[in-house]
Write an enzyme that holds these catalytic residues in place. Structure first.
Site, short mmCIF file in Angstrom:
data_model
loop_
_atom_site.label_atom_id
_atom_site.label_comp_id
_atom_site.label_asym_id
_atom_site.label_seq_id
_atom_site.Cartn_x
_atom_site.Cartn_y
_atom_site.Cartn_z
N LYS A 165 42.55 14.94 -25.24
CA LYS A 165 43.66 14.52 -26.12
C LYS A 165 44.18 15.71 -26.93
CE LYS A 165 41.95 9.82 -26.17
NZ LYS A 165 41.09 8.81 -26.80
N GLN A 174 37.77 8.27 -32.34
CA GLN A 174 37.26 7.99 -31.00
C GLN A 174 36.14 6.94 -31.06
OE1 GLN A 174 38.61 9.38 -28.10
NE2 GLN A 174 37.32 7.86 -27.10
N ASP A 224 46.68 4.69 -32.20
CA ASP A 224 46.01 3.87 -31.18
C ASP A 224 46.54 2.44 -31.20
OD1 ASP A 224 44.27 5.08 -29.45
OD2 ASP A 224 42.57 5.08 -30.84
#
Ligand code: NDP
Length: 297
Positions: free
Chosen positions: A53, A97, A120
């Site tokens: 990412k 994460q 997200d």
């Protein structure tokens, strides 16, 4: 009939090229989108994902910052990091994460991220925005990627019957909500199936577009689809394969060989939905930066 392949790799490249141009033009106006990734612990898969990412962000000209905490970090410590990132004007997107170590309550952490920096799309405020059709929502990256794949491959879901197999908060549910929206990429008639659906094939055979997010290989076989269907396979499963140097290969949830004989279009695994997820994370970060920039944040 052999199905046309919808290449997520190619579509993701196209989107990332567009984002490069957008980021370059924002930079001329003095706005550099910033993404912070937060990694807690040593999980090798998580490290790999965070690395990918950050690399993708850097390639797009997005300022990226990785915060790494030890496996034994406390919830208070992590919440403190998120608080600092929420108020940092250089950061427009925050990604924690998952999974997190056991001592940390995941829902508390997701709730602590400012909804306007929640790239997200997991914060309950964004879930609510998605459910109410707010056009400014930061939608979860994987289902958002699926919508882009459909639109860019000429399979607009508008007016179609879309069957989504899977009802997780990360894929299935937001997928259904995006498809239902009164907006581009939406306006579908949506059916959601799951593990308690009896006779799954009877439902999947009614689909014009089938999105499968289950986590189990061969969940959808040739006899379970109608001729001409468009199939999006979200699944990523490792199956043993002694012929491969790593001893395994990655497959989706759909029997690709069989279903591609009947479908009109299908995504491969790998090279399908996977690359789209990262492209959409970058897109969400750029959109968050533009909105926060306009708001003076
Ligand atoms: P979850 O395990 O959270 O959800 C799986 C869903 O599938 C559940 O709703 C479950 O039903 C349903 N299900 C399980 N077995 C069956 C069955 N036999 N028939 C019908 N439905 C079934 O998984 P995720 O949604 O997080 O992920 C799904 C897959 O997508 C995984 O392979 C994952 O690795 C992959 N994935 C890929 C991404 C990418 O970028 N390519 C990103 C995210 C996920 P119930 O609710 O009743 O238990």
């Amino acid at each position: 009939m052999a199905a046309r392949i919808i290449s997520g790799k190619d579509i993701a490249r196209e989107i990332r090229d567009e984002l490069n141009e957008r980021v370059a033009s924002l930079a001329k106006d003095g706005l550099v989108p910033g993404l912070a990734t937060v990694l807690v612990g040593e999980n090798p898969a998580s490290r790999l994902y965070v690395g990918m990412k950050n690399k993708a962000a850097a390639e797009a000209g997005i300022h990226s910052r990785q915060v790494t905490l030890s496996e034994s970090a406390s919830e208070t410590e992590l919440l403190g990091v998120i608080h600092d990132l929420n108020t940092d004007p250089q950061i427009h997107g925050i990604l924690v994460q998952l999974p997190l170590p056991r001592q940390i309550d995941e829902s508390k952490v997701l709730l602590a991220i400012h909804p306007d920096k929640d790239v997200d799309g997991f914060h309950p405020v964004n879930v609510g925005r998605l459910a109410t059709g707010d056009p400014n929502v930061l939608a979860p990256c994987t289902p958002r990627g699926v919508i882009e794949m459909l639109l860019r491959s000429g399979a607009d879901p508008s007016g179609k019957h879309v069957v989504v197999v899977g009802r997780s908060n990360i894929v299935g549910k937001p997928m259904a909500l995006l498809l239902l929206r009164k907006a581009a990429g939406g306006n579908a008639t949506v059916t959601v199936a799951h593990s308690r659906t009896p006779d799954l094939g009877a439902i999947t055979r009614t689909a014009d577009i089938l999105v499968v997010a289950v986590g189990w290989p061969n969940t959808v076989t040739r006899d379970m689809v109608k001729p001409g269907v468009t199939v999006i396979d979200v699944g990523t499963n490792r199956v043993d394969d002694p012929t491969r140097p790593r001893g395994y290969r990655v497959v989706g949830d759909v029997d690709f060989e069989g279903v591609s004989q009947v479908a009109s279009a299908i995504t491969p695994v790998p090279g399908g939905v996977g690359p789209m997820t990262i492209a959409m994370l970058l897109a969400n970060t750029v959109e968050a930066a533009i909105r926060l920039g306009k708001a003076g944040g």
